[in-house]
Design an enzyme around this catalytic site. Structure first.
Site, PDB file in Angstrom:
ATOM      1  N   ASP A  42       0.918  -0.975  -0.048  1.00 54.94           N
ATOM      2  CA  ASP A  42      -0.205   0.042   0.194  1.00 54.94           C
ATOM      3  C   ASP A  42       0.785   1.034   0.145  1.00 54.94           C
ATOM      4  O   ASP A  42       0.724   2.111  -0.712  1.00 54.94           O
ATOM      5  CB  ASP A  42      -1.110   0.040   1.081  1.00 54.94           C
ATOM      6  N   GLY A 176      -0.165 -10.887   0.173  1.00 53.36           N
ATOM      7  CA  GLY A 176      -1.009  -9.920  -1.192  1.00 53.36           C
ATOM      8  C   GLY A 176      -2.202 -10.010  -1.287  1.00 53.36           C
ATOM      9  O   GLY A 176      -3.298  -9.272  -1.251  1.00 53.36           O
ATOM     10  N   ASP A 178      -4.950 -12.030  -0.459  1.00 56.10           N
ATOM     11  CA  ASP A 178      -5.609 -13.068   0.869  1.00 56.10           C
ATOM     12  C   ASP A 178      -6.466 -14.060   0.491  1.00 56.10           C
ATOM     13  O   ASP A 178      -5.956 -15.249   0.506  1.00 56.10           O
ATOM     14  CB  ASP A 178      -6.400 -11.660   1.817  1.00 56.10           C
ATOM     15  N   ARG A 212     -15.836 -10.016   2.741  1.00 54.29           N
ATOM     16  CA  ARG A 212     -14.601 -10.214   3.635  1.00 54.29           C
ATOM     17  C   ARG A 212     -14.187 -11.988   3.746  1.00 54.29           C
ATOM     18  O   ARG A 212     -15.185 -12.456   3.342  1.00 54.29           O
ATOM     19  CB  ARG A 212     -14.472  -9.679   4.884  1.00 54.29           C
ATOM     20  N   TYR A 371     -14.100  -9.567  -1.814  1.00 53.02           N
ATOM     21  CA  TYR A 371     -12.730  -9.536  -1.852  1.00 53.02           C
ATOM     22  C   TYR A 371     -11.868  -9.905  -3.004  1.00 53.02           C
ATOM     23  O   TYR A 371     -11.897  -9.387  -4.151  1.00 53.02           O
ATOM     24  CB  TYR A 371     -12.298 -10.061  -0.455  1.00 53.02           C
ATOM     25  N   GLU A 416     -12.175   0.216  -2.002  1.00 52.56           N
ATOM     26  CA  GLU A 416     -10.966  -0.767  -1.893  1.00 52.56           C
ATOM     27  C   GLU A 416     -11.078  -1.562  -3.110  1.00 52.56           C
ATOM     28  O   GLU A 416     -10.129  -1.906  -3.794  1.00 52.56           O
ATOM     29  CB  GLU A 416     -11.050  -1.537  -0.508  1.00 52.56           C
ATOM     30  N   GLN A 431      -9.846   4.335   0.512  1.00 51.94           N
ATOM     31  CA  GLN A 431      -8.666   3.417   0.591  1.00 51.94           C
ATOM     32  C   GLN A 431      -7.710   4.189  -0.050  1.00 51.94           C
ATOM     33  O   GLN A 431      -7.599   4.833  -1.102  1.00 51.94           O
ATOM     34  CB  GLN A 431      -8.951   2.238  -0.191  1.00 51.94           C
TER      35      GLN A 431
HETATM   36  C1  2M8 Z   1      -5.671  -6.574   2.785  1.00 50.65           C
HETATM   37  O1  2M8 Z   1      -5.265  -7.633   3.752  1.00 50.65           O
HETATM   38  C2  2M8 Z   1      -5.199  -7.313   5.357  1.00 50.65           C
HETATM   39  C3  2M8 Z   1      -4.106  -8.200   5.876  1.00 50.65           C
HETATM   40  O2  2M8 Z   1      -2.968  -7.728   5.232  1.00 50.65           O
HETATM   41  C4  2M8 Z   1      -6.471  -7.750   5.804  1.00 50.65           C
HETATM   42  O3  2M8 Z   1      -7.369  -8.119   5.136  1.00 50.65           O
HETATM   43  O4  2M8 Z   1      -6.709  -7.128   7.038  1.00 50.65           O
HETATM   44  C5  2M8 Z   1      -5.221  -6.915   1.360  1.00 50.65           C
HETATM   45  O5  2M8 Z   1      -5.910  -6.630   0.372  1.00 50.65           O
HETATM   46  C6  2M8 Z   1      -3.781  -6.496   1.383  1.00 50.65           C
HETATM   47  O6  2M8 Z   1      -3.149  -6.807   0.066  1.00 50.65           O
HETATM   48  C7  2M8 Z   1      -3.531  -4.831   1.712  1.00 50.65           C
HETATM   49  O7  2M8 Z   1      -2.285  -4.708   1.626  1.00 50.65           O
HETATM   50  C8  2M8 Z   1      -4.059  -4.757   2.913  1.00 50.65           C
HETATM   51  C9  2M8 Z   1      -4.410  -3.348   2.991  1.00 50.65           C
HETATM   52  O8  2M8 Z   1      -5.052  -2.536   2.184  1.00 50.65           O
HETATM   53  O9  2M8 Z   1      -5.427  -5.286   3.098  1.00 50.65           O
END
Ligand code: 2M8
Length: 453
Positions: A42, A176, A178, A212, A371, A416, A431
């Site tokens: 990010d 990356g 998830d 999610r 997601y 997002e 985001q």
């Molecule tokens: C998402 O991941 C985080 C865990 O790292 C989460 O779901 O809590 C993913 O989309 C990841 O790629 C991204 O870097 C992060 C923050 O945007 O969110």
């Protein structure tokens, strides 16, 4: 709906406001509430956004992140920075990285895994956008950061690729993408015990929890973190014993582009001959590795499960790794471009925008709301836009840029991710990385800019 010059200026102002709102000084929250800390990839995208507003602030974002780099070279996926009023689960206690010999000393607190190395692309973009009068200072800062970037890439090319295959091994879905269906099969074969009591916060922070990952996923994510803790985050131990080792073609493709970006910056950074040679060898090895993973039947590149010796036969955005990495094979490229705009991806007639979804709608596992299992992620389309531009497909790249801006403008939020059929904004709002790529796109009149330094 197309975005006019006036509405593009408005979008740019709103995107800048998101970065300012999420700015915590020298790092930026990935999103308010849902992601209140500094996330690795990010931050790289965010730095690209800052580069349009203030080159110094853009460099600070990356410098701050790299201050938490592990002694192995790994750049951790989260640097925990938010105060107690902004909880995130799982937090630093769950990771307990103080047990790792390579972790940074307290008070720095991080996770023990990493994310795709977009950082060199960010530095490349910052340099392109730096005004002449700021160049001496920014050049100095790039020269200071460059050895850390090389060390980061070395970690990925060695510890994460002991086979010297050119492909990076990921240890965790959180590295990356998830809950991408790419990992379903590997996660299903892992035997887990319930990983201790825990309370998720993410599902209470967004309106619709079905956007999610499920609890089934979280049980496995947390169980894997427990195993990494058990091996004290030591790469050799992990490689010897741990059950989830996946050759991720997308991650590998980002590393290839990042190596190319560092080579492009070599003169600016006064890189040593040794570093230039290393970067060239990792670049070539990465491209060869991806070329070997190409599946002629689907026209896509396939991930690979190291533990079971199996290719992951699924149509996802990651399959375009050769395009993301600009590999040289002309037949593969032609096949990729054909599949990209076919009904299985951007050319699906029911899609609102001709953009790349995270998963093909032709796959049974496709879920348009969920997601990484179907929605469109602007940052992924930004990487594709950049790659198409570099590969000389300027018109297609430009369409992608215009559709992406149209999608964000129509939704009226820097979501997002987006539902491919309706364009509905999903996940977190405001985001940071979505705002950052919107800033970059709205400033890029036509493709063809990405190459010149
Ligand atoms: C998402 O991941 C985080 C865990 O790292 C989460 O779901 O809590 C993913 O989309 C990841 O790629 C991204 O870097 C992060 C923050 O945007 O969110």
């Amino acid at each position: 709906m197309s975005v006019t010059a006036g509405s593009r200026a408005l979008l740019r102002d709103r995107a800048a406001a998101v970065l300012h709102d999420n700015d915590a000084g020298s790092w930026t929250k990935a999103a308010p509430h849902l992601y209140p800390h500094q996330w690795s990839w990010d931050s790289a995208f965010i730095a690209i956004g800052w580069a349009h507003l203030d080159a110094r602030r853009a460099m600070a974002e990356l410098e701050h992140l790299f201050a938490a780099q592990w002694s192995t070279g790994m750049v951790p996926h989260i640097v925990f920075r938010a105060g107690p009023g902004e909880p995130y689960f799982p937090g630093p206690e769950w990771w307990d990285c103080s047990i790792a010999a390579a972790a940074p000393a307290p008070p720095v607190r991080t996770t023990g895994i990493c994310q795709p190395p977009v950082h060199a692309l960010a530095v490349h973009r910052i340099w392109q956008l730096t005004p002449q009068d700021k160049r001496p200072e920014i050049r100095g800062r790039i020269q200071a950061l460059y050895p850390r970037l090389v060390k980061w890439h070395r970690y990925l090319a060695t510890e994460r690729d002991p086979e010297a295959s050119g492909l990076v091994t990921v240890y965790h879905p959180w590295e990356g993408t998830d809950n991408s269906p790419r990992w379903d099969k590997a996660l299903s074969r892992i035997e887990v015990a319930k990983p201790g009591p825990y309370t998720r916060l993410d599902t209470t922070q967004i309106a619709d929890p079905s956007q999610r990952p499920t609890d089934w996923d979280y049980d496995r994510y947390l169980w894997l973190v427990g195993l990494l803790r058990k091996y004290r985050y030591d790469d050799a131990q992990i490689y010897g014993q741990y059950p989830f080792l996946m050759k991720d073609v997308f991650f590998s493709a980002v590393l290839v582009s990042a190596n190319a970006a560092l080579l492009d910056l070599a003169d600016v950074a006064a890189a040593s001959d040794g570093d230039r040679e290393q970067l060239t060898s990792w670049l070539d090895r990465g491209r060869d590795g991806l070329t070997r993973c190409f599946d002629t039947e689907s026209g896509l590149c396939l991930d690979y499960d190291v533990r079971t010796d199996e290719r992951i036969r699924l149509r996802t955005f990651a399959g375009f790794a050769p395009l993301f990495a600009q590999t040289a094979d002309a037949d593969q490229r032609a096949a990729q471009l054909h599949v990209l705009d076919s009904e299985d991806f951007c050319g699906n007639p029911r899609f609102r925008w001709r953009l790349l979804p995270s998963m093909s709608p032709a796959e049974p596992a496709f879920e348009p709301h969920n997601y990484w299992r179907g929605p469109i992620w602007p940052v992924i389309d930004w990487l594709l836009w950049r790659s198409l531009t570099l590969a000389g497909y300027g018109d297609r790249a430009d369409e992608l840029r215009r559709d992406s801006l149209g999608q964000i403008a129509a939704a009226e939020t820097f979501a997002e991710y987006f539902e491919p059929f309706t364009g509905e904004p999903l996940g977190s709002t405001q985001q940071s990385w979505t705002a950052a790529v919107a800033l970059d796109w709205s400033a890029s009149e036509h493709s063809g800019e990405a190459k010149c330094i």
